[in-house]
Motif scaffolding. Structure first.
Motif, PDB file in Angstrom:
ATOM      1  N   VAL A  58       0.850  -1.192   0.000  1.00 51.91           N
ATOM      2  CA  VAL A  58       0.000   0.000   0.000  1.00 51.91           C
ATOM      3  C   VAL A  58       0.887   1.244   0.000  1.00 51.91           C
ATOM      4  O   VAL A  58       0.643   2.197  -0.749  1.00 51.91           O
ATOM      5  N   ARG A  59       1.928   1.223   0.799  1.00 54.56           N
ATOM      6  CA  ARG A  59       2.882   2.339   0.855  1.00 54.56           C
ATOM      7  C   ARG A  59       3.490   2.570  -0.533  1.00 54.56           C
ATOM      8  O   ARG A  59       3.621   3.700  -0.996  1.00 54.56           O
ATOM      9  N   GLY A  60       3.865   1.479  -1.210  1.00 50.16           N
ATOM     10  CA  GLY A  60       4.424   1.578  -2.553  1.00 50.16           C
ATOM     11  C   GLY A  60       3.420   2.123  -3.555  1.00 50.16           C
ATOM     12  O   GLY A  60       3.786   2.879  -4.459  1.00 50.16           O
ATOM     13  N   VAL A  61       2.167   1.732  -3.412  1.00 53.29           N
ATOM     14  CA  VAL A  61       1.108   2.268  -4.272  1.00 53.29           C
ATOM     15  C   VAL A  61       1.009   3.777  -4.073  1.00 53.29           C
ATOM     16  O   VAL A  61       0.948   4.538  -5.051  1.00 53.29           O
ATOM     17  N   LEU A  62       1.015   4.221  -2.839  1.00 58.81           N
ATOM     18  CA  LEU A  62       0.920   5.668  -2.579  1.00 58.81           C
ATOM     19  C   LEU A  62       2.121   6.409  -3.154  1.00 58.81           C
ATOM     20  O   LEU A  62       1.969   7.476  -3.766  1.00 58.81           O
ATOM     21  N   ALA A  63       3.314   5.855  -2.976  1.00 57.14           N
ATOM     22  CA  ALA A  63       4.511   6.496  -3.540  1.00 57.14           C
ATOM     23  C   ALA A  63       4.397   6.576  -5.066  1.00 57.14           C
ATOM     24  O   ALA A  63       4.739   7.600  -5.669  1.00 57.14           O
ATOM     25  N   HIS A  64       3.909   5.506  -5.677  1.00 58.51           N
ATOM     26  CA  HIS A  64       3.729   5.493  -7.129  1.00 58.51           C
ATOM     27  C   HIS A  64       2.716   6.555  -7.563  1.00 58.51           C
ATOM     28  O   HIS A  64       2.943   7.282  -8.542  1.00 58.51           O
ATOM     29  N   LEU A  65       1.595   6.642  -6.854  1.00 59.69           N
ATOM     30  CA  LEU A  65       0.568   7.628  -7.213  1.00 59.69           C
ATOM     31  C   LEU A  65       1.074   9.052  -7.060  1.00 59.69           C
ATOM     32  O   LEU A  65       0.769   9.919  -7.890  1.00 59.69           O
ATOM     33  N   ILE A  66       1.849   9.305  -6.024  1.00 64.66           N
ATOM     34  CA  ILE A  66       2.426  10.646  -5.836  1.00 64.66           C
ATOM     35  C   ILE A  66       3.345  10.975  -7.011  1.00 64.66           C
ATOM     36  O   ILE A  66       3.248  12.055  -7.607  1.00 64.66           O
TER      37      ILE A  66
END
Length: 193
Positions: free
Chosen positions: A162-170
Motif C-alpha cells: 500500500v505504501r508503494g502504491v501511494l509512492a507510485h501515485l504521488i
C-alpha cells in the motif's frame, strides 16, 4: 429522545497523513493547470503529441482508481489480458488483429471524447481522490502487499505494498502535473502557479 453520534473516521497516523498530503498537493498542482479553461481548451493538443489537459486528468484519475482497487482487491483489479493469438509485441507495434478493451480505454483516457466536459472530469477526479483517501485510512497496514499483475512493465514476481502504491501515485501525479504545466504554457502562456 435518543440520539446517536455520527461515527468519526479514525485519526490518520503521521505516515498516512504525510503521504495523503503529498498526493493532495500533486493533485492540486495538476488540476490548477485547468483553471479558467473552457471544455474546448481542455481538449486542445498544443504539442505534437496527443496529450491534452482534460485527458491528462482523466488518465491520472483512472490510474489512481486502478491502483486503489489493487490495494483492496489485489492483482485481479488490474488485469491486462490479451485476446487469443495477440502478443505484447503485436500490441506495441500496432499490428494486433484485436485490441483489448483495457488498451482502448487507456488510450481514450488521454483524450477529451465527445460528451466529456472539464467539470465532469474534475468531478470524477474528486470522487476518485475521496475514495482513495477512504481506502488508505481503512487499510490496517501500509506494508500489506499484493503481487503485481503480469504485464511487460512489471517485473515478474514483483509485489507492491500500500505504501508503494501511494509512492507510485504521488510520483505519477506529480510527473503529469509537470506535463500539464507545459501543455498549459504552450496553450496560452499560463502555468499552474
Amino acid at each position: 429522545m435518543t440520539t446517536t453520534a455520527t461515527p468519526r473516521p479514525p485519526a490518520l497516523d503521521a505516515e498516512r497523513a504525510d503521504l495523503l498530503a503529498a498526493l493532495a498537493t500533486a493533485r492540486a498542482s495538476l488540476t490548477a493547470t485547468t483553471r479558467g479553461l473552457s471544455d474546448e481548451q481542455a481538449g486542445v493538443r498544443p504539442t505534437v503529441g496527443a496529450l491534452c489537459l482534460g485527458g491528462l486528468i482523466k488518465h491520472v484519475a483512472s490510474v489512481e482508481e486502478a491502483w486503489t482497487a489493487f490495494v483492496t482487491e489485489g492483482p485481479s483489479a488490474m488485469r491486462h489480458d490479451l485476446p487469443d493469438g495477440v502478443t505484447w509485441a503485436d500490441l506495441a507495434a500496432g499490428t494486433a488483429r484485436e485490441v483489448p478493451q483495457w488498451a482502448i480505454d487507456h488510450r481514450n483516457d488521454f483524450r477529451m471524447l465527445p460528451g466529456d466536459t472539464l467539470d465532469g472530469i474534475l468531478a470524477r477526479y474528486g470522487r476518485v481522490a475521496a475514495r482513495s483517501e477512504e481506502i488508505v485510512a481503512s487499510v490496517p497496514d501500509l506494508s500489506a502487499a499484493h503481487p503485481l499483475p503480469e504485464a511487460p512493465w512489471h517485473e515478474p514476481g514483483a509485489v507492491r505494498s500500500v505504501r508503494g502504491v501511494l509512492a507510485h501515485l504521488i510520483a505519477e501525479t506529480a510527473q503529469h502535473a509537470g506535463h500539464a504545466d507545459i501543455l498549459r504554457e504552450a496553450l496560452d502562456g499560463q502555468t499552474s502557479t
